[in-house]
Scaffold this motif. Structure first.
Motif, short mmCIF file in Angstrom:
data_model
loop_
_atom_site.label_atom_id
_atom_site.label_comp_id
_atom_site.label_asym_id
_atom_site.label_seq_id
_atom_site.Cartn_x
_atom_site.Cartn_y
_atom_site.Cartn_z
N ALA A 59 43.31 -18.90 -2.66
CA ALA A 59 42.78 -19.33 -1.36
C ALA A 59 43.13 -18.32 -0.28
N ALA A 60 44.37 -17.79 -0.34
CA ALA A 60 44.79 -16.80 0.66
C ALA A 60 43.98 -15.51 0.54
N PHE B 201 39.51 -12.12 3.09
CA PHE B 201 38.18 -11.51 3.17
C PHE B 201 37.26 -12.22 4.16
N ASN B 202 37.48 -13.52 4.37
CA ASN B 202 36.48 -14.32 5.07
C ASN B 202 36.94 -15.00 6.35
N ALA B 203 38.20 -14.83 6.75
CA ALA B 203 38.71 -15.50 7.96
C ALA B 203 37.84 -15.16 9.16
N GLY B 204 37.42 -16.22 9.87
CA GLY B 204 36.62 -16.03 11.07
C GLY B 204 35.14 -15.82 10.83
N THR B 205 34.71 -15.87 9.56
CA THR B 205 33.29 -15.69 9.24
C THR B 205 32.67 -17.05 8.89
N THR B 206 31.36 -17.05 8.69
CA THR B 206 30.66 -18.30 8.35
C THR B 206 30.95 -18.76 6.93
N THR B 207 31.57 -17.91 6.13
CA THR B 207 31.85 -18.28 4.74
C THR B 207 33.34 -18.58 4.50
N GLN B 208 34.11 -18.75 5.56
CA GLN B 208 35.53 -19.04 5.38
C GLN B 208 35.77 -20.38 4.69
N GLY B 209 34.77 -21.28 4.75
CA GLY B 209 34.90 -22.57 4.09
C GLY B 209 34.91 -22.49 2.58
N GLY B 210 34.63 -21.30 2.03
CA GLY B 210 34.63 -21.15 0.58
C GLY B 210 36.00 -20.88 -0.01
N ALA B 211 37.06 -21.01 0.79
CA ALA B 211 38.41 -20.72 0.30
C ALA B 211 38.82 -21.62 -0.86
N GLY B 212 38.21 -22.81 -0.96
CA GLY B 212 38.55 -23.72 -2.05
C GLY B 212 37.93 -23.34 -3.37
N HIS C 259 23.81 -6.70 -4.81
CA HIS C 259 24.24 -6.56 -3.42
C HIS C 259 25.05 -7.78 -2.97
N GLY C 260 24.71 -8.95 -3.54
CA GLY C 260 25.43 -10.16 -3.16
C GLY C 260 26.89 -10.12 -3.58
N LEU C 261 27.20 -9.28 -4.59
CA LEU C 261 28.58 -9.17 -5.06
C LEU C 261 29.48 -8.47 -4.05
N LEU C 262 28.85 -7.79 -3.08
CA LEU C 262 29.64 -7.05 -2.09
C LEU C 262 29.86 -7.83 -0.81
N SER C 263 29.37 -9.08 -0.74
CA SER C 263 29.61 -9.89 0.45
C SER C 263 31.07 -10.32 0.50
N ASN C 264 31.54 -10.63 1.69
CA ASN C 264 32.93 -11.06 1.85
C ASN C 264 33.24 -12.28 0.99
N ASN C 265 32.29 -13.22 0.94
CA ASN C 265 32.50 -14.44 0.16
C ASN C 265 32.63 -14.13 -1.33
N SER C 266 31.73 -13.28 -1.84
CA SER C 266 31.77 -12.94 -3.26
C SER C 266 33.04 -12.18 -3.61
N LEU C 267 33.42 -11.23 -2.77
CA LEU C 267 34.65 -10.48 -3.02
C LEU C 267 35.87 -11.40 -2.99
N GLY C 268 35.85 -12.38 -2.08
CA GLY C 268 36.95 -13.34 -2.00
C GLY C 268 37.05 -14.20 -3.25
N ILE C 269 35.90 -14.66 -3.76
CA ILE C 269 35.89 -15.46 -4.98
C ILE C 269 36.36 -14.63 -6.17
N LEU C 270 35.82 -13.40 -6.29
CA LEU C 270 36.18 -12.53 -7.41
C LEU C 270 37.67 -12.19 -7.38
N ALA C 271 38.17 -11.81 -6.21
CA ALA C 271 39.60 -11.47 -6.10
C ALA C 271 40.46 -12.70 -6.35
N GLY C 272 40.02 -13.85 -5.86
CA GLY C 272 40.80 -15.07 -6.02
C GLY C 272 40.95 -15.48 -7.47
N LEU C 273 39.84 -15.44 -8.22
CA LEU C 273 39.87 -15.89 -9.61
C LEU C 273 40.51 -14.86 -10.55
N VAL C 274 40.14 -13.60 -10.40
CA VAL C 274 40.58 -12.57 -11.36
C VAL C 274 41.98 -12.06 -11.04
#
Length: 386
Positions: free
Chosen positions: A105-106, A111-122, A280-295
């Motif tokens: 989550a951190a 990657f996403n603090a203050g953006t429209t996709t910060q709600g994806g931290a879960g 290209h979607g893999l380079l969005s802040n949300n995607s990078l956050g999910i990838l980094a979070g899981l892997v």
């Protein structure tokens, strides 16, 4: 001391192994259908209205409530008579789960603090127990029984964390009268259990159905009713007690959940039309956050919190479990799949493009985590000599 697996745990592990294979097949089928000439008809089926809800929502709200009921029954068993019943034994997987929730989550938040996709931290917080145990089962006797128990307890606590996150952070509007009604039904079921000693399942199932409806109308996700119902049903501390309503229901639900509920969920939620520019979607802040979070976040959080707990003397590693096994469990913890997809749907309501991109990266990250976990444990755990 050798870890002894109970008959209930062994059945659970074997079913999860087979369920993981079915889930893979359903996911591949759903992706192929969605991207074929049958795609519009296939996707349209899930969006048909039935009694005021789409078929997809019936799956995500009703069938997943049954899944959460089963998770609640598993958790109850682990807390009362399983690996989590002894605090010293429970502390390691509990703290490992905390690390496996907080660090991903951190990373997403970074990657996403203050953006429209910060709600994806879960999204990267969750572990898919069927896939994780399915990969573990492929290693056979290479891995100790204590690793199976550790990963199972870790994944169950992880699911509990996801349930809390859903209830607290993914509830936008709450109708207090309906919520009060749902909690009143829950209190009545507890009264039937603790005071009246009602041992028949039917009153609890009927009350659970009413609680589900009231929770649905309250705005709190209806799946939470499944967890509450699990803890309202009478439980026996005696292992393999066929007179226990909780034991009977868990036994009855096991295969339907593994081979109907979760596969249907996969079919309903992985019908992803892969866009031409999906990379290209893999380079969005949300995607990078999910990838980094899981892997990265999952193995890092699970390993570090486990190491800290053992180093400080709060708990000890179970017999046969080494740090290489803990790291392997952490890598497998990065298989998010079911719960990650479920939370992605809640995190971005009405944002189809963001949900699609999230699902694509969840699938890719889960695949990477599964392959890395399998390869690491296969290398780190030598084959047994015959």
């Amino acid at each position: 001391m050798t870890t002894i697996l109970t008959a209930t745990f062994t059945r659970f592990f074997e079913a999860e192994k087979s369920s993981g294979i079915v889930l893979i097949c359903c996911t591949v089928l759903s992706l192929l259908l969605a991207n074929s000439t049958l795609g519009p008809s296939y996707l349209g089926f899930w969006q048909q209205q039935v009694a005021g809800l789409t078929v997809e929502l019936w799956v995500n709200d009703l069938l997943m409530a049954i899944f959460f009921l089963f998770v609640g029954l598993e958790l109850e068993r682990e807390l009362y008579s399983g690996e989590l019943s002894d605090l010293r034994n429970a502390l390691l997987p509990i703290l490992a789960a905390v690390g496996g929730i907080a660090v991903p989550a951190a990373l997403h938040a970074a990657f996403n603090a203050g953006t429209t996709t910060q709600g994806g931290a879960g999204i990267p917080m969750a572990t898919d127990i069927a896939f994780a145990l399915g990969v573990l089962a492929l290693l056979g006797s290479r891995i100790p029984a204590s690793l199976k128990v550790f990963l199972t307890a870790l994944a169950v606590m992880d699911d509990l964390g996801a349930i809390v996150v859903i209830a607290v952070f993914y509830t936008a509007h709450v109708s207090l009268p309906y919520l009060a009604g749902a909690l009143a039904v829950f209190a009545l079921l507890l009264f039937c259990n603790r005071v009246l000693r009602v041992m028949k399942l039917l009153p609890y199932l009927a009350g659970g159905a009413l609680m589900w409806f009231l929770m649905l109308k309250s705005g709190v996700h209806a799946t939470i009713a499944g967890v509450l119902l699990a803890f309202a049903i009478p439980f026996s501390h005696k292992s393999e007690d066929k007179e226990s309503p909780s034991h009977r229901l868990e036994h009855w639900l096991h295969k339907p959940v593994a081979f109907v509920v979760l596969p249907v969920f996969a079919l309903a939620n992985t019908g992803i039309v892969i866009p031409a520019d999906w990379q290209h979607g893999l380079l969005s802040n949300n995607s990078l956050g999910i990838l980094a979070g899981l892997v990265l976040g999952k193995p890092l959080g699970i390993f570090l919190l486990s190491w800290m707990a053992v180093t400080l003397g709060w708990c000890r590693l179970p017999a046969g479990l080494g740090w290489r096994h803990v790291l392997g469990a952490g890598l497998l913890g990065g298989i998010g799949f079911t719960m990650s997809i479920f939370i992605a749907n809640l995190a971005f309501p009405g944002q189809a493009d963001v949900i699609t991109a999230s699902k694509i990266v969840i699938l890719l990250a889960s695949l990477v985590a599964g392959v890395l976990g399998f390869a690491w444990l296969r290398t780190a755990a030598p084959a047994p000599s015959h």
